[in-house]
Structures are given as structure tokens and as C-alpha cells.
Design a protein around this motif. Sequence first.
Motif, PDB file in Angstrom:
ATOM      1  N   TRP A  39       3.277  10.391  -0.412  1.00  0.00           N
ATOM      2  CA  TRP A  39       3.564  11.139   0.820  1.00  0.00           C
ATOM      3  C   TRP A  39       2.482  10.876   1.870  1.00  0.00           C
ATOM      4  O   TRP A  39       2.791  10.651   3.038  1.00  0.00           O
ATOM      5  N   LEU A  40       1.230  10.888   1.414  1.00  0.00           N
ATOM      6  CA  LEU A  40       0.117  10.743   2.372  1.00  0.00           C
ATOM      7  C   LEU A  40       0.179   9.396   3.103  1.00  0.00           C
ATOM      8  O   LEU A  40       0.112   9.332   4.322  1.00  0.00           O
ATOM      9  N   ILE A  41       0.290   8.325   2.327  1.00  0.00           N
ATOM     10  CA  ILE A  41       0.411   6.978   2.917  1.00  0.00           C
ATOM     11  C   ILE A  41       1.555   6.264   2.193  1.00  0.00           C
ATOM     12  O   ILE A  41       1.498   6.113   0.965  1.00  0.00           O
ATOM     13  N   PRO A  42       2.580   5.836   2.922  1.00  0.00           N
ATOM     14  CA  PRO A  42       3.692   5.154   2.254  1.00  0.00           C
ATOM     15  C   PRO A  42       3.208   3.945   1.444  1.00  0.00           C
ATOM     16  O   PRO A  42       2.485   3.093   1.961  1.00  0.00           O
ATOM     17  N   GLY A  43       3.562   3.931   0.165  1.00  0.00           N
ATOM     18  CA  GLY A  43       3.163   2.829  -0.707  1.00  0.00           C
ATOM     19  C   GLY A  43       1.908   3.122  -1.516  1.00  0.00           C
ATOM     20  O   GLY A  43       1.639   2.427  -2.498  1.00  0.00           O
TER      21      GLY A  43
END
Lengths: 169, 92
Positions: free
Chosen positions: A15-19
Motif C-alpha cells: 500500500w505504501l509504495i506500489p510494488g
Amino acid sequence: MIDLRDPRLAAVLAWLIPGAGHLYQRRWPKAALFFICILGTFLYGMVLGECRVVYASWRPNDRRLQFVCQLGVGLPSLPAVVEWVRQRNGKPPLFGGCYRAPQVSGSTNIPDELDRLNRDNPLGWDLGTVYTMIAGLLNLLAIYDAYAGPAHAVPAHPGQEKRPPPRRT
Amino acid sequence: MRCRHTQAKRSALRRAVRDRMSSLFAMVPALARSWFELAALVHLIAVVSLVYSGTRREAMREILYGALRSGLWISGFFVLFFVVFYLVAAWL
């Protein structure tokens, strides 16, 4: 079999950073795929909307429900929350106007900053909003994939897959 | 008398077809003007297909193959809806 490590942590990271969740699970190709596709779409939407399409607002003339979808991208959309709180407290913008909710007048008859942004860049405003929203929604799929694995995965224990019943001759 | 009536019907039909075709060709500059929207659509189809396929499968080769199939399905639906809406708009 796919080792999901700690699925909850992976979901939060996704969620925080895609991937990032997939990166934590060492699923490199998918991490790169989600990072490029989702974050690329979000940033392209931001560029189209001249950095003004992602903002949080709950004012009588401007209830920004689109932000709920945009929030799915995680960290890249969170500065909008910071700007919203700062704007409510009457503090100056932190990101040079980016993520800042545009000024709205009390009446629909009086043109305001939101009207100007729509008038000056109508296509970019609409497409930018749609792009950033779709990026947020796509990241929800990526988060679920980090948490539970792919839908058509290899079974955990070989031999558990369904086999057709033997034919009687 | 009957022959003249048939000829009039044929010429009316020909005129109607010509009008429809001219309206179709009149759309071409409008479509060319909106190339930006079309490019945006292609980009969105590609991204949505890739991410959706990525959440269904694990191997990259399968993901790409699935994305191609999803992309073709989505594009097919777009073309189908375009044709239906165009025909409805032309005949209304």
C-alpha cells in the motif's frame, strides 16, 4: 509454491509504495511490473493535472470523493492529507501548491480557483483525475496479491490439485 | 409508373447511404483531433490489463500472455460499443 513471508507486512508495504510488498517477498518481476505500471500511471496523471488533481477536501462546494480512490496509491498521495490539515489551520503550502485544495467560493455563481483549473486545462484535469484514481484502485489489486498470492498459483502441496475421476470402461 | 417509383426509391436509398458515409468521414477529423484521448485510452488498457493479469498469475511469460488476452477483450468491447453507439446515433 510462493513464499509470501509475512503477508500483513507485505500488504502494508504494497500500500505504501506500489510494488514494495512484492519486493519484500522477493517477487522481483512483479514488483517491477506494479511499480512501473501503477506509480507511472499515478505520476502521469499528476503531470496531466499539473500537480493539482490529488487533494483532500470536504467543503460544501467541493467534496473530493475521488481522493478515496487516489489514497490507494499510499505514500505518493499522503501529502494531500498533510496539506489538508495545514490548509485548515491556515498554514502556507508545503509543496509549492501541489496537493493543495483549490480555493472555492461560497456561491456557485462566483468563479473561483477550481473553476479556473477546470477551464484552463479541462482535458488534463479530467484525465489526470481519472489516471490517479485508476492507479489507486489498481494498487488495491496489487495489495491483495501481496497478501494472498496470485489467484491461479501453483498448489502448495503437489498432488492436491483436482484430478478428473478415472474413466470406467 | 412502377419503374419510376422503384428508381425514386433507389435514388433515395443511395442518397441516404451517401449521407451516412459523409457523416462517417466527417468524424475522421474529430477522431484525429482527439488522438490524445485515444492514446490515453490505449495506455489505460495496457496498464489495467498488465496489473490485472499480474494479480492472477506468477510467471512473467504467463502474465504477458494474459495481459494480451485481457487487452484484446477490452479493446473488442470498446470497438463493439463504438459501433453500436455510432449506428444508434446515425439512425436517430
